[in-house]
Design an enzyme around this catalytic site. Structure first.
Site, PDB file in Angstrom:
ATOM      1  N   VAL A  91     -21.742   6.116   2.213  1.00 35.22           N
ATOM      2  CA  VAL A  91     -22.808   6.649   3.326  1.00 35.22           C
ATOM      3  C   VAL A  91     -23.037   5.755   4.429  1.00 35.22           C
ATOM      4  O   VAL A  91     -23.196   6.586   5.462  1.00 35.22           O
ATOM      5  CB  VAL A  91     -24.130   6.647   2.406  1.00 35.22           C
ATOM      6  CG1 VAL A  91     -24.315   7.640   1.447  1.00 35.22           C
ATOM      7  CG2 VAL A  91     -24.395   5.122   1.866  1.00 35.22           C
ATOM      8  N   TYR A  96     -14.212   6.397 -13.263  1.00 37.55           N
ATOM      9  CA  TYR A  96     -13.986   5.492 -12.299  1.00 37.55           C
ATOM     10  C   TYR A  96     -14.362   4.097 -12.856  1.00 37.55           C
ATOM     11  O   TYR A  96     -13.723   3.026 -13.013  1.00 37.55           O
ATOM     12  CB  TYR A  96     -14.775   5.655 -10.839  1.00 37.55           C
ATOM     13  CG  TYR A  96     -14.564   4.437 -10.100  1.00 37.55           C
ATOM     14  CD1 TYR A  96     -13.590   4.074  -9.181  1.00 37.55           C
ATOM     15  CD2 TYR A  96     -15.711   3.809  -9.597  1.00 37.55           C
ATOM     16  CE1 TYR A  96     -13.541   3.046  -8.522  1.00 37.55           C
ATOM     17  CE2 TYR A  96     -15.636   2.588  -8.979  1.00 37.55           C
ATOM     18  CZ  TYR A  96     -14.475   2.186  -8.353  1.00 37.55           C
ATOM     19  OH  TYR A  96     -14.474   1.234  -7.565  1.00 37.55           O
ATOM     20  N   VAL A 131     -19.839  -2.030  -0.704  1.00 36.95           N
ATOM     21  CA  VAL A 131     -19.323  -2.705   0.570  1.00 36.95           C
ATOM     22  C   VAL A 131     -19.293  -2.054   1.714  1.00 36.95           C
ATOM     23  O   VAL A 131     -19.181  -0.437   1.885  1.00 36.95           O
ATOM     24  CB  VAL A 131     -17.932  -3.388   0.211  1.00 36.95           C
ATOM     25  CG1 VAL A 131     -17.553  -4.376   1.400  1.00 36.95           C
ATOM     26  CG2 VAL A 131     -17.952  -4.122  -0.884  1.00 36.95           C
ATOM     27  N   GLY A 160      -5.341   4.753   2.536  1.00 39.85           N
ATOM     28  CA  GLY A 160      -5.532   4.038   3.326  1.00 39.85           C
ATOM     29  C   GLY A 160      -4.817   4.587   4.886  1.00 39.85           C
ATOM     30  O   GLY A 160      -4.256   5.789   4.592  1.00 39.85           O
ATOM     31  N   ASP A 204       0.843  -1.122  -0.168  1.00 38.42           N
ATOM     32  CA  ASP A 204       0.069   0.027   0.117  1.00 38.42           C
ATOM     33  C   ASP A 204       1.081   1.142  -0.070  1.00 38.42           C
ATOM     34  O   ASP A 204       1.939   1.241   0.671  1.00 38.42           O
ATOM     35  CB  ASP A 204      -0.909  -0.108   1.299  1.00 38.42           C
ATOM     36  CG  ASP A 204      -2.228   0.919   0.950  1.00 38.42           C
ATOM     37  OD1 ASP A 204      -3.278  -0.054   1.243  1.00 38.42           O
ATOM     38  OD2 ASP A 204      -2.039   2.170   0.838  1.00 38.42           O
TER      39      ASP A 204
END
Ligand code: NAD
Length: 330
Positions: free
Chosen positions: A199, A155, A185, A47, A42
């Site tokens: 959300v 995207y 997810v 993140g 990463d």
């Protein structure tokens, strides 16, 4: 059902890209708990360092801080690895509309580098995150693989392009690739902060802090919200899938349909609040309704999700209550 009984040979090593993110860090945790080795990769752009620190001292975990836009980094990360679970990408439809060039660089070029590195090291399976956004403006419900419409955002285009590259790497170079089209997810460690947050965590945090959340549009949009445990199952089952299923992309969801306003009202109730939302403008690039047909993943991957929305949201609320409580005490 689930993934707890899935077994790999002792010493099996997984590379999880995007391991400091929401989905990546949950994959790392699940694989370590099953007893296998994990290498994380990463660049800590979206993140969190704390998601790396969580596992840092685990004897079967190693972490490379690096960028998938750099082929040498991807090669280093793939060395000695059995399975790649490629999650690293920049998410968010509206942010991709602001930054199309960056999305191409990270999501497309970064994934192409990962495919190339996985091919050069002969990894057994390359499982990667795609997205329900590839269905674009196709209105038919439920969404079925093979019935995609016109794409609505950069995207979505990056995810569709990556699916094509992965298919080519399977047909041209015999790399077994499996695309997982995740549908919204949610679960622990999903970032509740920022303009581009998802959300569910955003609503939970705002309601807990007695703030008024904004609902974009009229709240009558629907989504197939998918609990993180089902996504972990899909990734691990794809690692066990037959070569015949390689080169394909699969819907990964629970197969249900929740309306945003209902979710909002239920969260309000579950958190003991009575806060009115603010209704904002509809977001460009968003689809109105989404609900997955998961029969292809069931048939070809043996995917059999056991976390429905209600069970998942209860677990998520419990986690956020504890996590945000800890933050408040600090
Ligand atoms: P996330 O932002 O929490 O995690 C993505 C991780 O990738 C981050 O830790 C980030 O630092 C890392 N990353 C970004 N660019 C990188 C780069 N150039 N090099 C190395 N690492 C890099 O997002 P997430 O929700 O965990 O999503 C994981 C994957 O699932 C993504 O590919 C996303 O597009 C896909 N996806 C997620 C959802 C969802 O609902 N969360 C839905 C559909 C698809």
């Amino acid at each position: 059902m689930g993934y707890q009984n899935i077994r790999f040979p002792e010493g099996t090593k997984f590379l999880v890209t995007g391991s400091a993110g929401f989905i990546g860090s949950n994959l790392v945790e699940a694989i370590l708990n099953l007893g296998y080795q994990v290498r994380g990769l990463d660049n800590l752009s979206t993140g969190k360092r704390e998601n790396v620190d969580l596992f840092f001292h685990h004897p079967r975990y190693e972490f490379i801080e690096g960028d998938i836009r750099d082929l040498d980094t991807c090669l280093k990360a793939c060395e000695g690895v059995d399975f790649v679970l490629h999650q690293a990408a920049w998410g968010s439809v509206p942010r991709s509309i602001e930054l199309p060039l960056l999305y191409e660089e990270i999501n497309v070029k970064g994934t192409l580098n990962m495919l190339e590195a996985a091919k050069q090291y002969g990894v057994k399976k390359f499982v990667y995150a795609s997205s329900s956004s590839v269905y674009g403006d196709e209105p038919t419900l439920p969404k079925q693989e093979g019935r995609e419409g016109k794409l609505l955002s950069p995207y979505a285009l990056t995810k569709k392009t990556v699916e094509e590259y992965a298919r080519l790497y399977t047909s041209l170079y015999d790399l077994d690739t499996y695309g997982l089209r995740y549908f919204n997810v949610f679960g622990k460690r999903q970032d509740p902060d920022g303009a581009y947050a998802a959300v569910i965590p955003k609503f939970i945090k705002q309601l807990l802090n007695d703030e008024q959340p904004i609902i974009n549009g009229n709240g009558k949009q629907s989504r197939d919200f998918t609990f993180i445990e089902n996504v972990i199952e899909a990734n691990l089952k794809a690692c066990k899938a037959s070569g015949e299923a390689a080169g394909h992309a699969f819907n990964i969801a629970f197969g249900g349909r929740e309306f945003l306003l209902d979710i909002y009202n239920n969260l309000n109730h579950a958190l003991g609040k009575d806060i009115q939302p603010i209704f904002g403008p509809t977001r460009r690039g968003d689809i109105k309704h989404s609900n997955a047909d998961i029969s292809k993943a069931k048939e070809l991957l043996g995917y059999d999700p056991d976390w429905d929305f209600e069970k998942g949201i209860e677990a998520a609320i419990d986690w956020y209550k504890k996590d945000l409580e800890v933050l408040r005490v600090d």
